[in-house]
Motif scaffolding. Structure first.
Motif, PDB file in Angstrom:
ATOM      1  N   UNK A  29     -40.080  -7.433 104.993  1.00 26.89           N
ATOM      2  CA  UNK A  29     -40.220  -8.256 103.791  1.00 26.89           C
ATOM      3  C   UNK A  29     -40.299  -9.755 104.071  1.00 26.89           C
ATOM      4  N   UNK A  30     -40.375 -10.152 105.319  1.00 27.40           N
ATOM      5  CA  UNK A  30     -40.451 -11.578 105.625  1.00 27.40           C
ATOM      6  C   UNK A  30     -41.749 -12.170 105.099  1.00 27.40           C
ATOM      7  N   UNK A  31     -41.681 -13.399 104.654  1.00 24.62           N
ATOM      8  CA  UNK A  31     -42.852 -14.042 104.071  1.00 24.62           C
ATOM      9  C   UNK A  31     -43.701 -14.780 105.085  1.00 24.62           C
ATOM     10  N   UNK A  32     -43.364 -14.667 106.338  1.00 27.36           N
ATOM     11  CA  UNK A  32     -44.159 -15.294 107.388  1.00 27.36           C
ATOM     12  C   UNK A  32     -44.754 -14.207 108.252  1.00 27.36           C
ATOM     13  N   UNK A  33     -45.976 -14.413 108.689  1.00 25.06           N
ATOM     14  CA  UNK A  33     -46.673 -13.417 109.497  1.00 25.06           C
ATOM     15  C   UNK A  33     -46.192 -13.376 110.935  1.00 25.06           C
ATOM     16  N   UNK A  34     -45.642 -14.491 111.407  1.00 19.98           N
ATOM     17  CA  UNK A  34     -45.234 -14.567 112.795  1.00 19.98           C
ATOM     18  C   UNK A  34     -43.944 -15.354 112.911  1.00 19.98           C
ATOM     19  N   UNK A  35     -43.058 -14.899 113.784  1.00 17.58           N
ATOM     20  CA  UNK A  35     -41.773 -15.558 114.018  1.00 17.58           C
ATOM     21  C   UNK A  35     -41.499 -15.635 115.509  1.00 17.58           C
ATOM     22  N   UNK A  36     -40.822 -16.705 115.897  1.00 15.99           N
ATOM     23  CA  UNK A  36     -40.284 -16.742 117.255  1.00 15.99           C
ATOM     24  C   UNK A  36     -39.073 -15.813 117.271  1.00 15.99           C
ATOM     25  N   UNK A  37     -38.771 -15.251 118.420  1.00 18.37           N
ATOM     26  CA  UNK A  37     -37.647 -14.323 118.538  1.00 18.37           C
ATOM     27  C   UNK A  37     -36.336 -14.920 118.020  1.00 18.37           C
ATOM     28  N   UNK A  38     -36.003 -16.186 118.332  1.00 15.98           N
ATOM     29  CA  UNK A  38     -34.757 -16.740 117.787  1.00 15.98           C
ATOM     30  C   UNK A  38     -34.723 -16.760 116.251  1.00 15.98           C
ATOM     31  N   UNK A  39     -35.859 -16.999 115.616  1.00 13.95           N
ATOM     32  CA  UNK A  39     -35.916 -16.973 114.145  1.00 13.95           C
ATOM     33  C   UNK A  39     -35.662 -15.563 113.623  1.00 13.95           C
ATOM     34  N   UNK A  40     -36.236 -14.575 114.289  1.00 13.21           N
ATOM     35  CA  UNK A  40     -36.017 -13.183 113.887  1.00 13.21           C
ATOM     36  C   UNK A  40     -34.558 -12.797 114.095  1.00 13.21           C
ATOM     37  N   UNK A  41     -33.975 -13.229 115.202  1.00 12.97           N
ATOM     38  CA  UNK A  41     -32.577 -12.931 115.482  1.00 12.97           C
ATOM     39  C   UNK A  41     -31.667 -13.540 114.420  1.00 12.97           C
ATOM     40  N   UNK A  42     -31.994 -14.737 113.963  1.00 14.32           N
ATOM     41  CA  UNK A  42     -31.216 -15.402 112.912  1.00 14.32           C
ATOM     42  C   UNK A  42     -31.154 -14.521 111.665  1.00 14.32           C
ATOM     43  N   UNK A  43     -32.244 -13.887 111.341  1.00  8.55           N
ATOM     44  CA  UNK A  43     -32.294 -13.010 110.168  1.00  8.55           C
ATOM     45  C   UNK A  43     -31.553 -11.691 110.422  1.00  8.55           C
ATOM     46  N   UNK A  44     -31.776 -11.110 111.595  1.00  9.48           N
ATOM     47  CA  UNK A  44     -31.130  -9.836 111.924  1.00  9.48           C
ATOM     48  C   UNK A  44     -29.613 -10.001 111.980  1.00  9.48           C
ATOM     49  N   UNK A  45     -29.139 -11.170 112.393  1.00  7.36           N
ATOM     50  CA  UNK A  45     -27.697 -11.400 112.468  1.00  7.36           C
ATOM     51  C   UNK A  45     -27.027 -11.354 111.099  1.00  7.36           C
ATOM     52  N   UNK A  46     -27.790 -11.364 110.023  1.00  9.25           N
ATOM     53  CA  UNK A  46     -27.196 -11.185 108.695  1.00  9.25           C
ATOM     54  C   UNK A  46     -26.879  -9.716 108.444  1.00  9.25           C
ATOM     55  N   UNK A  47     -27.430  -8.834 109.277  1.00 11.30           N
ATOM     56  CA  UNK A  47     -27.140  -7.398 109.197  1.00 11.30           C
ATOM     57  C   UNK A  47     -26.105  -7.020 110.247  1.00 11.30           C
ATOM     58  N   UNK A  48     -26.284  -7.540 111.474  1.00 12.00           N
ATOM     59  CA  UNK A  48     -25.378  -7.210 112.580  1.00 12.00           C
ATOM     60  C   UNK A  48     -25.433  -8.291 113.645  1.00 12.00           C
ATOM     61  N   UNK A  49     -24.326  -8.458 114.336  1.00  8.86           N
ATOM     62  CA  UNK A  49     -24.298  -9.340 115.506  1.00  8.86           C
ATOM     63  C   UNK A  49     -24.124  -8.525 116.785  1.00  8.86           C
TER      64      UNK A  49
END
Length: 135
Positions: A29-49
């Motif tokens: 559901x991200x509104x950006x087509x491309x992310x750097x891995x650290x940006x993706x990790x920032x989002x995933x960390x809201x689910x799990x660390x």
């Protein structure tokens, strides 16, 4: 964004599989087509660390055709599945801690996805988590 106040929060995902599904759906559901891995990790960390669970979320998202990974970048392959603010982001009043930045907040914003609910977030963090605002 409209703010809807609703009843008590839905409980967090309890099982590993539920967390994986929530993380994969968040990436879809991200509104950006491309992310750097650290940006993706920032989002995933809201689910799990948990690093192993984070890797499982990324692997599962790739296997399901949600993302494509190359080097330190992710490409979101499913377009048009953005979070609808009016129906999928709800606000609740209370005493919360933002799941992304840790700040104390009195209005918690929660993202409702099919796999579960994610939050609470502050008003600016919820926009970053779903990719509406750049980091």
């Amino acid at each position: 964004m409209s703010v809807t106040t609703v009843g008590p929060a839905v409980s967090e995902p309890a099982t590993r599989a539920e967390k994986v599904d929530l993380g994969v759906e968040l990436l879809a559901h991200l509104e950006r087509d491309e992310l750097r891995l650290p940006e993706a990790m920032d989002r995933i960390e809201t689910v799990t660390t948990n690093p192993a669970l984070t890797r499982e979320i990324l692997d599962t998202a790739e296997k399901r055709g949600v993302i494509d990974r190359e080097n330190a970048r992710l490409r979101v392959l499913r377009g048009g599945t953005y979070v609808e603010y009016d129906s999928q982001v709800v606000a609740r009043e209370g005493d919360f801690e933002c799941k992304r930045c840790g700040a104390g907040i009195t209005t918690g914003h929660f993202v409702r996805l099919e796999a579960g609910e994610l939050g609470p977030f502050g008003s600016s963090c919820v926009r970053k988590v779903i990719g509406r605002d750049a980091d």
